[in-house]
Design a protein around this motif. Sequence first.
Motif, PDB file in Angstrom:
ATOM      1  N   ASP A 234       0.836  -1.207   0.000  1.00  0.00           N
ATOM      2  CA  ASP A 234       0.000   0.000   0.000  1.00  0.00           C
ATOM      3  C   ASP A 234       0.867   1.251   0.000  1.00  0.00           C
ATOM      4  O   ASP A 234       1.813   1.368   0.785  1.00  0.00           O
ATOM      5  N   ARG A 235       0.552   2.155  -0.895  1.00  0.00           N
ATOM      6  CA  ARG A 235       1.220   3.460  -0.984  1.00  0.00           C
ATOM      7  C   ARG A 235       2.751   3.317  -1.039  1.00  0.00           C
ATOM      8  O   ARG A 235       3.491   4.058  -0.396  1.00  0.00           O
ATOM      9  N   PHE A 236       3.209   2.370  -1.822  1.00  0.00           N
ATOM     10  CA  PHE A 236       4.654   2.142  -1.921  1.00  0.00           C
ATOM     11  C   PHE A 236       5.361   3.311  -2.597  1.00  0.00           C
ATOM     12  O   PHE A 236       6.537   3.568  -2.338  1.00  0.00           O
ATOM     13  N   SER A 246      16.434   3.119  -3.687  1.00  0.00           N
ATOM     14  CA  SER A 246      17.330   2.110  -3.098  1.00  0.00           C
ATOM     15  C   SER A 246      16.777   1.612  -1.769  1.00  0.00           C
ATOM     16  O   SER A 246      16.878   0.422  -1.440  1.00  0.00           O
ATOM     17  N   GLU A 247      16.177   2.517  -0.973  1.00  0.00           N
ATOM     18  CA  GLU A 247      15.564   2.097   0.286  1.00  0.00           C
ATOM     19  C   GLU A 247      14.269   1.341   0.028  1.00  0.00           C
ATOM     20  O   GLU A 247      13.903   0.439   0.788  1.00  0.00           O
ATOM     21  N   GLY A 248      13.587   1.705  -1.058  1.00  0.00           N
ATOM     22  CA  GLY A 248      12.408   0.939  -1.456  1.00  0.00           C
ATOM     23  C   GLY A 248      12.769  -0.493  -1.786  1.00  0.00           C
ATOM     24  O   GLY A 248      12.024  -1.432  -1.478  1.00  0.00           O
ATOM     25  N   ASP A 249      13.942  -0.675  -2.398  1.00  0.00           N
ATOM     26  CA  ASP A 249      14.419  -2.036  -2.694  1.00  0.00           C
ATOM     27  C   ASP A 249      14.667  -2.832  -1.411  1.00  0.00           C
ATOM     28  O   ASP A 249      14.436  -4.045  -1.366  1.00  0.00           O
ATOM     29  N   VAL A 250      15.153  -2.146  -0.369  1.00  0.00           N
ATOM     30  CA  VAL A 250      15.359  -2.808   0.928  1.00  0.00           C
ATOM     31  C   VAL A 250      14.031  -3.326   1.461  1.00  0.00           C
ATOM     32  O   VAL A 250      13.938  -4.453   1.972  1.00  0.00           O
ATOM     33  N   VAL A 251      12.991  -2.510   1.327  1.00  0.00           N
ATOM     34  CA  VAL A 251      11.658  -2.906   1.783  1.00  0.00           C
ATOM     35  C   VAL A 251      11.165  -4.111   0.989  1.00  0.00           C
ATOM     36  O   VAL A 251      10.605  -5.067   1.553  1.00  0.00           O
ATOM     37  N   LEU A 252      11.384  -4.098  -0.318  1.00  0.00           N
ATOM     38  CA  LEU A 252      10.944  -5.214  -1.160  1.00  0.00           C
ATOM     39  C   LEU A 252      11.655  -6.515  -0.777  1.00  0.00           C
ATOM     40  O   LEU A 252      11.042  -7.586  -0.736  1.00  0.00           O
ATOM     41  N   ILE A 299       1.323 -10.270   9.741  1.00  0.00           N
ATOM     42  CA  ILE A 299       2.774 -10.309   9.949  1.00  0.00           C
ATOM     43  C   ILE A 299       3.424  -9.054   9.365  1.00  0.00           C
ATOM     44  O   ILE A 299       4.277  -8.421  10.013  1.00  0.00           O
ATOM     45  N   VAL A 300       3.031  -8.691   8.146  1.00  0.00           N
ATOM     46  CA  VAL A 300       3.612  -7.508   7.501  1.00  0.00           C
ATOM     47  C   VAL A 300       3.238  -6.243   8.269  1.00  0.00           C
ATOM     48  O   VAL A 300       4.078  -5.369   8.521  1.00  0.00           O
ATOM     49  N   GLU A 301       1.998  -6.143   8.691  1.00  0.00           N
ATOM     50  CA  GLU A 301       1.531  -4.955   9.412  1.00  0.00           C
ATOM     51  C   GLU A 301       2.300  -4.757  10.717  1.00  0.00           C
ATOM     52  O   GLU A 301       2.582  -3.621  11.122  1.00  0.00           O
ATOM     53  N   ASN A 302       2.673  -5.838  11.366  1.00  0.00           N
ATOM     54  CA  ASN A 302       3.345  -5.756  12.666  1.00  0.00           C
ATOM     55  C   ASN A 302       4.870  -5.825  12.574  1.00  0.00           C
ATOM     56  O   ASN A 302       5.545  -5.876  13.605  1.00  0.00           O
ATOM     57  N   SER A 303       5.403  -5.844  11.357  1.00  0.00           N
ATOM     58  CA  SER A 303       6.857  -5.945  11.176  1.00  0.00           C
ATOM     59  C   SER A 303       7.485  -4.563  11.056  1.00  0.00           C
ATOM     60  O   SER A 303       6.854  -3.605  10.577  1.00  0.00           O
ATOM     61  N   PHE A 304       8.715  -4.457  11.499  1.00  0.00           N
ATOM     62  CA  PHE A 304       9.503  -3.251  11.315  1.00  0.00           C
ATOM     63  C   PHE A 304      10.362  -3.428  10.051  1.00  0.00           C
ATOM     64  O   PHE A 304      11.015  -4.458   9.878  1.00  0.00           O
ATOM     65  N   PHE A 305      10.365  -2.431   9.208  1.00  0.00           N
ATOM     66  CA  PHE A 305      11.200  -2.435   8.011  1.00  0.00           C
ATOM     67  C   PHE A 305      12.297  -1.394   8.209  1.00  0.00           C
ATOM     68  O   PHE A 305      12.046  -0.186   8.182  1.00  0.00           O
ATOM     69  N   VAL A 306      13.494  -1.888   8.491  1.00  0.00           N
ATOM     70  CA  VAL A 306      14.616  -1.022   8.842  1.00  0.00           C
ATOM     71  C   VAL A 306      15.343  -0.603   7.567  1.00  0.00           C
ATOM     72  O   VAL A 306      15.775  -1.441   6.773  1.00  0.00           O
ATOM     73  N   ILE A 307      15.489   0.690   7.374  1.00  0.00           N
ATOM     74  CA  ILE A 307      16.152   1.240   6.187  1.00  0.00           C
ATOM     75  C   ILE A 307      17.188   2.284   6.612  1.00  0.00           C
ATOM     76  O   ILE A 307      17.420   2.472   7.801  1.00  0.00           O
ATOM     77  N   SER A 313      13.195   3.213  10.898  1.00  0.00           N
ATOM     78  CA  SER A 313      12.326   2.040  10.920  1.00  0.00           C
ATOM     79  C   SER A 313      10.918   2.465  10.529  1.00  0.00           C
ATOM     80  O   SER A 313      10.365   3.409  11.099  1.00  0.00           O
ATOM     81  N   ILE A 314      10.362   1.795   9.548  1.00  0.00           N
ATOM     82  CA  ILE A 314       9.025   2.159   9.075  1.00  0.00           C
ATOM     83  C   ILE A 314       8.116   0.941   9.098  1.00  0.00           C
ATOM     84  O   ILE A 314       8.563  -0.200   9.197  1.00  0.00           O
ATOM     85  N   HIS A 315       6.800   1.219   9.023  1.00  0.00           N
ATOM     86  CA  HIS A 315       5.800   0.178   8.876  1.00  0.00           C
ATOM     87  C   HIS A 315       5.170   0.288   7.494  1.00  0.00           C
ATOM     88  O   HIS A 315       5.018   1.387   6.957  1.00  0.00           O
ATOM     89  N   ILE A 316       4.794  -0.848   6.936  1.00  0.00           N
ATOM     90  CA  ILE A 316       4.041  -0.853   5.693  1.00  0.00           C
ATOM     91  C   ILE A 316       2.857  -1.796   5.863  1.00  0.00           C
ATOM     92  O   ILE A 316       2.818  -2.601   6.803  1.00  0.00           O
ATOM     93  N   THR A 317       1.910  -1.679   4.970  1.00  0.00           N
ATOM     94  CA  THR A 317       0.791  -2.620   4.934  1.00  0.00           C
ATOM     95  C   THR A 317       0.653  -3.151   3.516  1.00  0.00           C
ATOM     96  O   THR A 317       1.186  -2.565   2.563  1.00  0.00           O
ATOM     97  N   ILE A 318      -0.043  -4.249   3.398  1.00  0.00           N
ATOM     98  CA  ILE A 318      -0.278  -4.832   2.076  1.00  0.00           C
ATOM     99  C   ILE A 318      -1.768  -5.102   1.902  1.00  0.00           C
ATOM    100  O   ILE A 318      -2.504  -5.314   2.877  1.00  0.00           O
ATOM    101  N   SER A 319      -2.182  -5.072   0.664  1.00  0.00           N
ATOM    102  CA  SER A 319      -3.536  -5.482   0.297  1.00  0.00           C
ATOM    103  C   SER A 319      -3.417  -6.784  -0.483  1.00  0.00           C
ATOM    104  O   SER A 319      -2.492  -6.950  -1.282  1.00  0.00           O
TER     105      SER A 319
END
Length: 364
Positions: A234-236, A246-252, A299-307, A313-319
């Motif tokens: 969501d809202r990537f 490059s940080e987006g690639d880390v998230v992926l 799992i994704v909603e509650n995970s930390f994505f460190v960049i 550290s950010i959070h993301i969500t998925i649909s």
Amino acid sequence: MISTYEGFFLNLCVLISSLFVYKQLARSISKSCQNNYSLVKSGILSGLLGIILMHFSIVTGLNSFIDLRVIPLMLTVLYGGWRATFVTSVIIIIFRFMIDINIYSLSNVIFILLSWIFFYYCSKKIKNRWTSVVVMISLSNIVYTLLAIIVQSITGINYILLLDYWIISILGGLVAVYIMEYLTKSELLFKQHKDFAFTDPLTGLNNVRSFDRAFNQAKSRQDKSVAIMILDIDRFKQVNDTYGHSEGDVVLRKLAAILKMSQGPEDIVSRNGGEEFSVLIHNCTKAEAYEKAESLRKIVENSFFVIKDGTVSIHITISIGITIYSETTKEIDHLYTHADQALYAAKKSGRNKVHFYSEDDQLS
């Protein structure tokens, strides 16, 4: 002298041809037998190459012969293990004794064993490959020269033979290593290109080609319970715009790791492009497929994505859009399209949701 180097050219042709065949056979062995026996078989191949080179001995015109039997031994030390080297040495020594048993065959045993010791030492101590090769050949040639002087002191030392051997062994050794380096790099590149043809280079997941292949196999089998889950971050675009691609690639990559861990061993997890991923699930019910998708979403909603090198550290969500054949999708050819429509419905209804396909999701 001319006939000597004509013989060397023939040996070189035999050596190069044999190395191409050796690499093909060694690769087949390593694929079928991933253990110590594969190294032993590689040693047997190297030993046979040594026998071939001994068979094509170079006639010096001085009632003497030169061969390149030591080169397969050197190559085995460089590109194989100690077991392969041991087998190669034994084969060469046995074959030499089969020709005849005399002072020359005994000196050959000493020559092979000392060369093995020097080759092994240089391969471990000298990091530069070409420097190591030159030192290996030089030390081996010194051993050969000393043994030849000792043995030939009875009949007279043949200095022309020694000079020819030094020239031929150095040239032959360098050419052999160059060919092996070339073949090894070519094999590695071929494997990489083969892997990249079906693997996403960023995440290590299957790519869209792998997904299509797996999906087509499922269609050809007419599996009665196969589901497709399509998910999207969501809202990537905001992540890329705020922190950079490059940080987006880390998230992926982190999301890909979560997908690998959360799905079953038979599930086909793929990156279909951009921030879109898919999971092909076999032998599941509608309830099981939904439970998988909902668990992944949480799992994704509650995970930390460190960049940013660990500073942010950010959070993301998925649909997630999901459908299953033949419960919600009656025709297997429509499975992917229906899952994509379900994903669109999940996005439209507020994101961070799992949506199962229904006929109401048909796009106009």
